[in-house]
Design a protein around this motif. Structure first.
Motif, PDB file in Angstrom:
ATOM      1  N   TYR A 242      -2.418  -4.855  -1.233  1.00 15.63           N
ATOM      2  CA  TYR A 242      -2.020  -4.720   0.168  1.00 15.63           C
ATOM      3  C   TYR A 242      -2.750  -3.572   0.867  1.00 15.63           C
ATOM      4  CZ  TYR A 242       1.364  -8.160  -1.192  1.00 15.63           C
ATOM      5  OH  TYR A 242       1.936  -9.312  -1.651  1.00 15.63           O
ATOM      6  N   ASP A 243      -3.800  -3.053   0.233  1.00 16.52           N
ATOM      7  CA  ASP A 243      -4.558  -1.956   0.825  1.00 16.52           C
ATOM      8  C   ASP A 243      -5.416  -2.485   1.966  1.00 16.52           C
ATOM      9  OD1 ASP A 243      -5.590   1.032  -0.379  1.00 16.52           O
ATOM     10  OD2 ASP A 243      -6.819   0.030   1.140  1.00 16.52           O
ATOM     11  N   LYS A 244      -5.409  -1.754   3.093  1.00 17.53           N
ATOM     12  CA  LYS A 244      -6.156  -2.259   4.262  1.00 17.53           C
ATOM     13  C   LYS A 244      -7.662  -2.318   4.029  1.00 17.53           C
ATOM     14  CE  LYS A 244      -5.556   2.186   6.673  1.00 17.53           C
ATOM     15  NZ  LYS A 244      -4.321   2.817   6.200  1.00 17.53           N
ATOM     16  N   LYS A 245      -8.152  -1.592   3.012  1.00 15.84           N
ATOM     17  CA  LYS A 245      -9.596  -1.623   2.736  1.00 15.84           C
ATOM     18  C   LYS A 245      -9.962  -2.706   1.726  1.00 15.84           C
ATOM     19  CE  LYS A 245     -10.242   3.295   3.520  1.00 15.84           C
ATOM     20  NZ  LYS A 245     -10.214   4.569   2.851  1.00 15.84           N
TER      21      LYS A 245
ATOM     22  N   GLU B 245       0.468   5.045  -7.921  1.00 18.30           N
ATOM     23  CA  GLU B 245      -0.529   4.696  -6.900  1.00 18.30           C
ATOM     24  C   GLU B 245      -0.051   3.486  -6.117  1.00 18.30           C
ATOM     25  OE1 GLU B 245      -3.975   4.012  -9.293  1.00 18.30           O
ATOM     26  OE2 GLU B 245      -3.896   6.054 -10.090  1.00 18.30           O
ATOM     27  N   TYR B 246      -0.490   3.397  -4.858  1.00 16.73           N
ATOM     28  CA  TYR B 246      -0.181   2.207  -4.078  1.00 16.73           C
ATOM     29  C   TYR B 246      -0.997   1.026  -4.611  1.00 16.73           C
ATOM     30  CZ  TYR B 246       2.588   4.588  -0.496  1.00 16.73           C
ATOM     31  OH  TYR B 246       3.562   5.261   0.169  1.00 16.73           O
ATOM     32  N   SER B 247      -0.495  -0.192  -4.352  1.00 18.51           N
ATOM     33  CA  SER B 247      -1.192  -1.385  -4.854  1.00 18.51           C
ATOM     34  C   SER B 247      -2.511  -1.587  -4.118  1.00 18.51           C
ATOM     35  CB  SER B 247      -0.310  -2.611  -4.621  1.00 18.51           C
ATOM     36  OG  SER B 247      -0.186  -2.838  -3.231  1.00 18.51           O
ATOM     37  N   LYS B 248      -3.467  -2.164  -4.834  1.00 16.17           N
ATOM     38  CA  LYS B 248      -4.746  -2.513  -4.205  1.00 16.17           C
ATOM     39  C   LYS B 248      -4.555  -3.734  -3.306  1.00 16.17           C
ATOM     40  CE  LYS B 248      -8.002   0.144  -6.169  1.00 16.17           C
ATOM     41  NZ  LYS B 248      -7.121   1.325  -6.155  1.00 16.17           N
TER      42      LYS B 248
END
Ligand SMILES: C[S@@+](CC[C@H](N)C(=O)[O-])C[C@H]1O[C@@H](n2cnc3c(N)ncnc32)[C@H](O)[C@@H]1O
Length: 254
Positions: free
Chosen positions: A240-243, A235-238
């Protein structure tokens, strides 16, 4: 108060040393170093000091060198490969020095497993795969507590890292499988990470023993068992998540 510096000089690449470690070696009157794992360019930094190879010495002889020289107010460096706190046998020396009125200062260094991760070009924790790194060794003459049996540690399916154990790879593989890793779990062996003759051998629990045997690697290697070496998904990291909002940034998309 007289003191001894326990200094880590990194995994091998002479440029992977800290500025603090470099300055201490340059100024040292006495350097007691850990044998072949310290690269010659780092030993050459010691211009004016006396150099002693600890490989041929026993605990008491090393203690005498550290104690006598520190007591005469010389700048004494006990030089370790990687980081002194990882399988460095420093606590016994620090305690003994303290009992004799000498203080110890530890200067950290880049340990071999971090140089190995860099060589592999990977991240040791991946969201959706594992958030845990276990650093251990296989049992040989040095006993490992029963609760730390490889088959027990393997139950976590974390990133499992072995120092001092590549010669025991077939036992590691057997126990890792007994603990629950599948035979297709990726394994990497990094020999002399960051040195010019570094080798990387990648495989699975099923074929790594054969591959490492073919390369005749029996020492100075890190073994890493983990899906992070060759993840099928993650999974992508939280962070750097735009949300995702945090103390330094508000979410950029609702
Ligand atoms: C006595 S331990 C010392 C570890 C050291 N203090 C450190 O932090 O890296 C020696 C073991 O470290 C590992 N090691 C040290 N340097 C290494 C390197 N450049 N590449 C791979 N493994 C290394 C090997 O497992 C070796 O058997």
């Amino acid at each position: 108060m007289s003191r001894v510096y326990f200094v880590g000089c990194g995994p091998g690449d002479p440029e992977l040393i800290t500025i603090k470690a470099k300055k201490l070696i340059q100024k040292a009157d006495v350097v007691v170093y850990s044998g072949s794992l310290i690269p010659p360019p780092i030993l050459k930094l010691c211009k004016k000091g006396e150099l002693y190879d600890a490989a041929g010495l026993v605990r008491e002889e090393i203690f005498d060198l550290l104690y006598k020289n520190a007591k005469s107010d010389k700048l004494v460096v006990r030089l370790h490969d990687g980081d002194p706190s990882i399988y460095g046998a420093i606590k016994e020396q620090i305690d003994n020095l303290e009992k004799n009125g000498i203080e110890s200062i530890i200067v950290p260094g880049i340990t071999a497993f971090l140089a190995s991760a860099a060589a592999l070009g990977t991240q040791l924790t991946l969201p959706g795969v594992t958030q845990t790194i276990i650093v251990t060794r296989a049992e040989s003459r040095t006993k490992v507590p029963k609760r730390e049996k490889i088959s027990e540690l393997a139950k976590h399916k974390a990133t499992l890292i072995f120092y001092l154990s590549v010669h025991l790879l077939s036992n590691i593989v057997k126990e890792a499988i007994a603990g629950g890793y599948t035979k297709s779990t990726p394994v990497a062996v990094v020999y002399r990470a960051s040195w010019d003759d570094q080798k990387i051998i990648k495989g699975t629990l099923d074929d790594i023993v054969k591959k490492v045997r073919a390369e005749k690697i029996t020492r100075t290697a890190i073994v890493i068992i983990s899906d992070v070496i060759d993840p099928k998904t993650y999974e992508y990291s939280k962070l750097y998540d735009k949300k995702f909002s945090h103390g330094y940034r508000k979410a950029k998309v609702k």
